[in-house]
Design a protein around this motif. Structure first.
Motif, mmCIF file in Angstrom:
data_model
loop_
_atom_site.group_PDB
_atom_site.id
_atom_site.type_symbol
_atom_site.label_atom_id
_atom_site.label_comp_id
_atom_site.label_asym_id
_atom_site.label_seq_id
_atom_site.Cartn_x
_atom_site.Cartn_y
_atom_site.Cartn_z
ATOM 1 N N ILE A 56 0.932 -1.168 -0.023
ATOM 2 C CA ILE A 56 0.117 -0.073 -0.023
ATOM 3 C C ILE A 56 0.869 1.300 0.076
ATOM 4 C CG2 ILE A 56 -1.783 1.352 1.421
ATOM 5 C CD1 ILE A 56 -2.866 -1.068 0.023
ATOM 6 N N LYS A 57 1.856 1.182 0.688
ATOM 7 C CA LYS A 57 2.798 2.407 0.902
ATOM 8 C C LYS A 57 3.546 2.390 -0.620
ATOM 9 C CE LYS A 57 6.657 4.691 3.296
ATOM 10 N NZ LYS A 57 7.413 4.522 4.411
ATOM 11 N N LYS A 58 3.573 1.396 -1.247
ATOM 12 C CA LYS A 58 4.607 1.571 -2.508
ATOM 13 C C LYS A 58 3.416 2.189 -3.311
ATOM 14 C CE LYS A 58 7.714 -2.530 -2.466
ATOM 15 N NZ LYS A 58 8.001 -3.821 -2.897
ATOM 16 N N ALA A 59 2.214 1.539 -3.444
ATOM 17 C CA ALA A 59 1.281 2.433 -4.326
ATOM 18 C C ALA A 59 1.049 3.981 -3.976
ATOM 19 C CB ALA A 59 0.004 1.488 -3.870
ATOM 20 N N ALA A 60 1.093 4.194 -2.738
ATOM 21 C CA ALA A 60 0.743 5.782 -2.282
ATOM 22 C C ALA A 60 2.100 6.489 -2.875
ATOM 23 C CB ALA A 60 0.771 5.810 -0.820
ATOM 24 N N ILE A 61 3.447 5.956 -2.896
ATOM 25 C CA ILE A 61 4.283 6.807 -3.321
ATOM 26 C C ILE A 61 4.379 6.824 -4.889
ATOM 27 C CG2 ILE A 61 6.929 6.490 -3.605
ATOM 28 C CD1 ILE A 61 7.111 5.211 -0.609
ATOM 29 N N LEU A 62 4.062 5.551 -5.657
ATOM 30 C CA LEU A 62 3.818 5.700 -6.978
ATOM 31 C C LEU A 62 2.689 6.770 -7.226
ATOM 32 C CD1 LEU A 62 4.431 4.445 -9.730
ATOM 33 C CD2 LEU A 62 2.573 2.978 -9.408
ATOM 34 N N MET A 63 1.570 6.941 -6.451
ATOM 35 C CA MET A 63 0.651 7.896 -6.933
ATOM 36 C C MET A 63 1.185 9.165 -6.708
ATOM 37 S SD MET A 63 -2.288 6.447 -7.490
ATOM 38 C CE MET A 63 -3.528 5.090 -7.137
ATOM 39 N N ILE A 64 2.073 9.467 -5.716
ATOM 40 C CA ILE A 64 2.870 10.832 -5.689
ATOM 41 C C ILE A 64 3.726 11.102 -6.727
ATOM 42 C CG2 ILE A 64 4.366 12.016 -4.163
ATOM 43 C CD1 ILE A 64 3.186 10.503 -1.613
ATOM 44 N N LEU A 97 3.639 9.859 -9.903
ATOM 45 C CA LEU A 97 2.645 10.248 -11.173
ATOM 46 C C LEU A 97 1.969 11.591 -11.400
ATOM 47 C CD1 LEU A 97 1.296 6.544 -11.531
ATOM 48 C CD2 LEU A 97 3.238 7.761 -12.775
ATOM 49 N N GLY A 98 1.725 12.150 -9.933
ATOM 50 C CA GLY A 98 1.142 13.434 -9.713
ATOM 51 C C GLY A 98 -0.520 13.258 -9.830
ATOM 52 N N SER A 99 -0.927 14.543 -9.325
ATOM 53 C CA SER A 99 -2.355 14.397 -8.766
ATOM 54 C C SER A 99 -3.317 14.136 -10.149
ATOM 55 C CB SER A 99 -2.992 15.658 -8.179
ATOM 56 O OG SER A 99 -2.304 16.862 -9.225
ATOM 57 N N GLU A 100 -3.161 14.626 -11.273
ATOM 58 C CA GLU A 100 -4.173 14.315 -12.252
ATOM 59 C C GLU A 100 -3.997 12.887 -12.577
ATOM 60 O OE1 GLU A 100 -4.712 15.670 -17.128
ATOM 61 O OE2 GLU A 100 -3.654 17.015 -15.724
ATOM 62 N N ASP A 134 12.843 5.956 -7.027
ATOM 63 C CA ASP A 134 13.165 5.311 -8.370
ATOM 64 C C ASP A 134 12.991 3.923 -8.200
ATOM 65 O OD1 ASP A 134 13.887 7.640 -9.395
ATOM 66 O OD2 ASP A 134 15.977 7.696 -8.953
ATOM 67 N N ALA A 135 13.357 3.299 -7.198
ATOM 68 C CA ALA A 135 13.282 1.785 -6.867
ATOM 69 C C ALA A 135 11.847 1.285 -7.230
ATOM 70 C CB ALA A 135 13.672 1.430 -5.684
ATOM 71 N N ILE A 136 10.792 2.079 -6.490
ATOM 72 C CA ILE A 136 9.280 1.619 -6.836
ATOM 73 C C ILE A 136 9.063 1.935 -8.249
ATOM 74 C CG2 ILE A 136 7.191 2.658 -6.191
ATOM 75 C CD1 ILE A 136 8.106 3.029 -3.290
ATOM 76 N N ILE A 137 9.373 2.921 -8.982
ATOM 77 C CA ILE A 137 9.154 3.024 -10.341
ATOM 78 C C ILE A 137 9.706 1.856 -11.176
ATOM 79 C CG2 ILE A 137 9.612 4.439 -12.187
ATOM 80 C CD1 ILE A 137 9.556 6.868 -10.702
ATOM 81 N N ASN A 138 11.081 1.347 -11.062
ATOM 82 C CA ASN A 138 11.557 0.343 -11.466
ATOM 83 C C ASN A 138 10.726 -0.931 -11.272
ATOM 84 O OD1 ASN A 138 13.653 1.783 -12.645
ATOM 85 N ND2 ASN A 138 14.817 1.644 -11.217
ATOM 86 N N GLU A 139 10.415 -1.071 -9.998
ATOM 87 C CA GLU A 139 9.640 -2.342 -9.765
ATOM 88 C C GLU A 139 8.329 -2.402 -10.495
ATOM 89 O OE1 GLU A 139 7.254 -3.722 -5.893
ATOM 90 O OE2 GLU A 139 9.649 -3.371 -5.459
ATOM 91 N N PHE A 140 7.679 -1.415 -10.385
ATOM 92 C CA PHE A 140 6.270 -0.975 -11.203
ATOM 93 C C PHE A 140 6.676 -1.506 -12.628
ATOM 94 C CE2 PHE A 140 3.349 1.387 -14.007
ATOM 95 C CZ PHE A 140 2.346 1.122 -13.523
ATOM 96 N N ILE A 141 7.501 -0.917 -13.212
ATOM 97 C CA ILE A 141 7.860 -1.139 -14.925
ATOM 98 C C ILE A 141 8.134 -2.924 -14.993
ATOM 99 C CG2 ILE A 141 9.399 -0.778 -16.686
ATOM 100 C CD1 ILE A 141 9.632 1.843 -15.711
#
Length: 334
Positions: free
Chosen positions: A7-15, A17-20, A53-60
């Motif tokens: 859930i925290k990873k998802a929150a950081i990814l949301m932040i 990516l930006g609000s829109e 960066d780690a969370i973005i890479n994991e998401f990709i």
């Protein structure tokens, strides 16, 4: 990142990516998830660049793995991820997917169903419904089901598959519930496909050598064909990097040069370098020159060559000339 909750990873990814963009994603989440993610976002004051960066890479990586699995299944995904990420990271990504993604994918009951049962359920459905379900299935299984329909319906279903771009999660959920209810006449919805050759191979890969030998020996007596299938899956070509250098050298002395050249076609640089480090400089030079002149090669031919190398490894292991690592520690006898 291993200690950061999903859930925290998802929150950081949301932040990140930006609000829109995050607002559009939030619309697709269940209410319970929206509450949890929103709470995490509200309580995050600062995100370290390296954590982001780690969370973005994991998401990709996870998205790539999902795509590969949908395209060709687990084995296909493992092969591509091994080449892209290396054996260790590829295993980590697949393990994460096994935990969180495979069970959440829509129409999972259709993916697990026997083709004949699935055919019986889908035959009276509307073409757009059939097309949507086939989009979420393994390509081979989807092709098998599509071939069962009358020719005039095949083209209509295929056309709809080709023109589907996006579908509302609410619509998917409704259709999924209808299909699950219809399946209640054919299968027990609470059961899952478990066991099989792959599962047995994974278990045997984690037991001691003596236990494995006893089980395989019994299978060879009672079900020789099953024994051969399991043995073929117990050790893959990519696992060669787990061998001791002295053992690798013993294996390479027994392997046909053409088989080795073909087996190395398309594998990761990590595996190639591991092999090259266990050959003489002259052998490496010759092998590289031969590989440069190889044209396009069928994947099946590469896999067959890799299996022949694996067969040599298992033969030497059975003779006790090399050592394959197992899940439980071997007892050391002095």
């Amino acid at each position: 990142m291993e200690n950061v909750e999903g859930i925290k990873k998802a929150a950081i990814l949301m932040i990140t990516l930006g609000s829109e963009t995050s607002a559009q994603i939030m619309k697709l989440l269940p209410d319970s998830y929206i509450q949890k993610v929103s709470y995490e976002i509200a309580n995050i004051d600062y995100v370290k660049p390296e954590e982001r960066d780690a969370i973005i890479n994991e998401f990709i990586e996870m998205q790539q793995a999902r795509s590969y699995i949908i395209d060709g299944g687990i084995d296909y995904a493992k092969n591509l991820l091994n080449k892209a990420l290396g054996a260790q990271r590829a295993k980590e990504v697949i393990d994460m997917l096994n935990q969180i993604q495979l069970r959440e994918r829509p129409f999972n009951i259709a993916r697990k169903a026997d083709p004949q049962q699935l055919k019986a359920v889908l035959m009276n459905e509307q073409p757009q419904t059939v097309a949507l379900i086939l989009c979420y299935m393994q390509p081979e299984k989807a092709a098998q089901i599509l071939a069962e329909f009358p020719i005039e319906q095949q083209s209509e279903i295929a056309e709809r598959i080709g023109t589907i771009s996006n579908t509302s999660p609410i619509v998917i959920e409704k259709i999924e519930k209808v299909i699950e209810n219809k399946f209640s006449n054919y299968v027990d919805n609470d059961t899952e496909t478990v066991g099989g050759v792959q599962t047995l191979a994974e278990i045997l890969n984690s037991v001691g050598r003596s236990t494995e030998k006893n089980i395989i020996s019994e299978l060879e007596t009672k079900q020789p064909e099953l024994a051969e299938e399991v043995k073929a899956k117990l050790f893959t070509f990519e696992d060669i990097v787990t061998l001791q250098e002295s053992d690798v050298q013993k294996v390479l002395r027994q392997v046909n040069n053409d088989d080795l050249m073909m087996a190395l076609k398309g594998v990761s640089e990590e595996i190639k370098n591991f092999i090259f480090n266990n050959l003489s400089s002259r052998q490496v030079e010759t092998l590289k020159e031969d590989m440069q002149f190889m044209g396009p090669t069928r994947l099946s031919a590469v896999e067959e060559a890799q299996q022949r190398v694996v067969a040599v490894i298992r033969q030497l292991d059975e003779k006790g000339e090399i050592y394959l690592r197992r899940g439980e520690q071997d007892v050391i006898i002095s």
